[in-house]
Design a protein around this motif. Structure first.
Motif, PDB file in Angstrom:
ATOM      1  N   SER A   1     -47.021  51.103  -6.720  1.00  0.00           N
ATOM      2  CA  SER A   1     -45.980  50.703  -5.777  1.00  0.00           C
ATOM      3  C   SER A   1     -44.608  50.719  -6.431  1.00  0.00           C
ATOM      4  O   SER A   1     -44.480  50.529  -7.647  1.00  0.00           O
ATOM      5  CB  SER A   1     -46.258  49.282  -5.264  1.00  0.00           C
ATOM      6  OG  SER A   1     -47.486  49.203  -4.594  1.00  0.00           O
TER       7      SER A   1
ATOM      8  N   VAL B   1     -45.839  58.867   5.648  1.00  0.00           N
ATOM      9  CA  VAL B   1     -45.747  57.601   4.926  1.00  0.00           C
ATOM     10  C   VAL B   1     -46.233  56.411   5.750  1.00  0.00           C
ATOM     11  O   VAL B   1     -46.325  55.293   5.216  1.00  0.00           O
ATOM     12  CB  VAL B   1     -44.309  57.325   4.438  1.00  0.00           C
ATOM     13  CG1 VAL B   1     -43.794  58.501   3.605  1.00  0.00           C
ATOM     14  CG2 VAL B   1     -43.366  57.019   5.595  1.00  0.00           C
TER      15      VAL B   1
ATOM     16  N   PHE C   1     -45.674  52.826   3.547  1.00  0.00           N
ATOM     17  CA  PHE C   1     -44.307  52.401   3.281  1.00  0.00           C
ATOM     18  C   PHE C   1     -43.891  51.358   4.325  1.00  0.00           C
ATOM     19  O   PHE C   1     -44.297  51.430   5.484  1.00  0.00           O
ATOM     20  CB  PHE C   1     -43.335  53.571   3.357  1.00  0.00           C
ATOM     21  CG  PHE C   1     -43.441  54.570   2.238  1.00  0.00           C
ATOM     22  CD1 PHE C   1     -44.514  54.569   1.344  1.00  0.00           C
ATOM     23  CD2 PHE C   1     -42.444  55.528   2.074  1.00  0.00           C
ATOM     24  CE1 PHE C   1     -44.601  55.499   0.328  1.00  0.00           C
ATOM     25  CE2 PHE C   1     -42.520  56.462   1.053  1.00  0.00           C
ATOM     26  CZ  PHE C   1     -43.602  56.453   0.190  1.00  0.00           C
TER      27      PHE C   1
ATOM     28  N   MET D   1     -42.829  50.870  -1.101  1.00  0.00           N
ATOM     29  CA  MET D   1     -43.701  52.032  -1.121  1.00  0.00           C
ATOM     30  C   MET D   1     -44.989  51.666  -1.848  1.00  0.00           C
ATOM     31  O   MET D   1     -44.963  51.386  -3.043  1.00  0.00           O
ATOM     32  CB  MET D   1     -43.005  53.209  -1.818  1.00  0.00           C
ATOM     33  CG  MET D   1     -41.653  53.539  -1.224  1.00  0.00           C
ATOM     34  SD  MET D   1     -40.897  55.023  -1.933  1.00  0.00           S
ATOM     35  CE  MET D   1     -40.660  54.485  -3.618  1.00  0.00           C
TER      36      MET D   1
ATOM     37  N   LEU E   1     -48.792  54.966  -3.592  1.00  0.00           N
ATOM     38  CA  LEU E   1     -48.009  56.175  -3.854  1.00  0.00           C
ATOM     39  C   LEU E   1     -48.904  57.349  -4.221  1.00  0.00           C
ATOM     40  O   LEU E   1     -49.929  57.194  -4.896  1.00  0.00           O
ATOM     41  CB  LEU E   1     -46.996  55.910  -4.967  1.00  0.00           C
ATOM     42  CG  LEU E   1     -45.768  55.104  -4.540  1.00  0.00           C
ATOM     43  CD1 LEU E   1     -45.035  54.548  -5.754  1.00  0.00           C
ATOM     44  CD2 LEU E   1     -44.841  55.957  -3.696  1.00  0.00           C
TER      45      LEU E   1
ATOM     46  N   ASP F   1     -45.332  62.051  -3.053  1.00  0.00           N
ATOM     47  CA  ASP F   1     -44.200  61.188  -2.735  1.00  0.00           C
ATOM     48  C   ASP F   1     -43.061  61.342  -3.741  1.00  0.00           C
ATOM     49  O   ASP F   1     -41.963  60.835  -3.519  1.00  0.00           O
ATOM     50  CB  ASP F   1     -44.627  59.716  -2.713  1.00  0.00           C
ATOM     51  CG  ASP F   1     -45.584  59.393  -1.591  1.00  0.00           C
ATOM     52  OD1 ASP F   1     -46.531  58.610  -1.827  1.00  0.00           O
ATOM     53  OD2 ASP F   1     -45.386  59.897  -0.474  1.00  0.00           O
TER      54      ASP F   1
END
Length: 126
Positions: free
Chosen positions: A17, A64, A68, A83, A86, A90
């Motif tokens: 993250s 996303v 996200f 976020m 991941l 990304d």
């Protein structure tokens, strides 16, 4: 002077993250939305997410959604992009921009008005 300053990028492992911040100044914050865009090497710029600063209404690109989360602190004129989970895809330079508020909608129009941050790099290792 309109100013947007991103921070919080860096290196994360896949599955990890990061939280990006976008501090805005120089315009009436709640009359606009803030959008997050990203551009990876050799890729077109993608509108990732946006939030209407007055209502908190949000939009997420399908790439996303569910990973996200965008949020706003109106007292600090700052928008955050959390976020999670991941993926290597990304990885990109992430930019925030002021966007016309009505274009932060379900269609993901995200029409920027010419005010951009300098960008922050996100790298995801697999």
């Amino acid at each position: 002077e309109v100013r947007l300053v991103e921070s919080g990028g860096g290196l994360a492992q896949a599955g990890g993250s990061l939280t990006l911040s976008c501090a805005a100044s120089g315009f009436t914050f709640d009359e606009y939305a803030i959008g997050w865009f990203r551009q990876g090497p050799g890729k077109a710029r993608e509108g990732v997410s946006c939030i209407r600063n007055n209502t908190g209404s949000t939009y997420y690109a399908s790439s996303v959604k569910g990973r996200f989360t965008i949020s706003v602190d109106n007292a600090k004129n700052t928008v955050f992009l959390q976020m999670n989970s991941l993926k290597p895809e990304d990885a990109a330079t992430y930019y925030c921009a002021a966007i016309a508020i009505w274009t932060c909608n379900n269609y993901g129009d995200l029409t920027e008005i010419g005010a951009w941050g300098q960008g922050t790099q996100v790298t995801v290792s697999s």
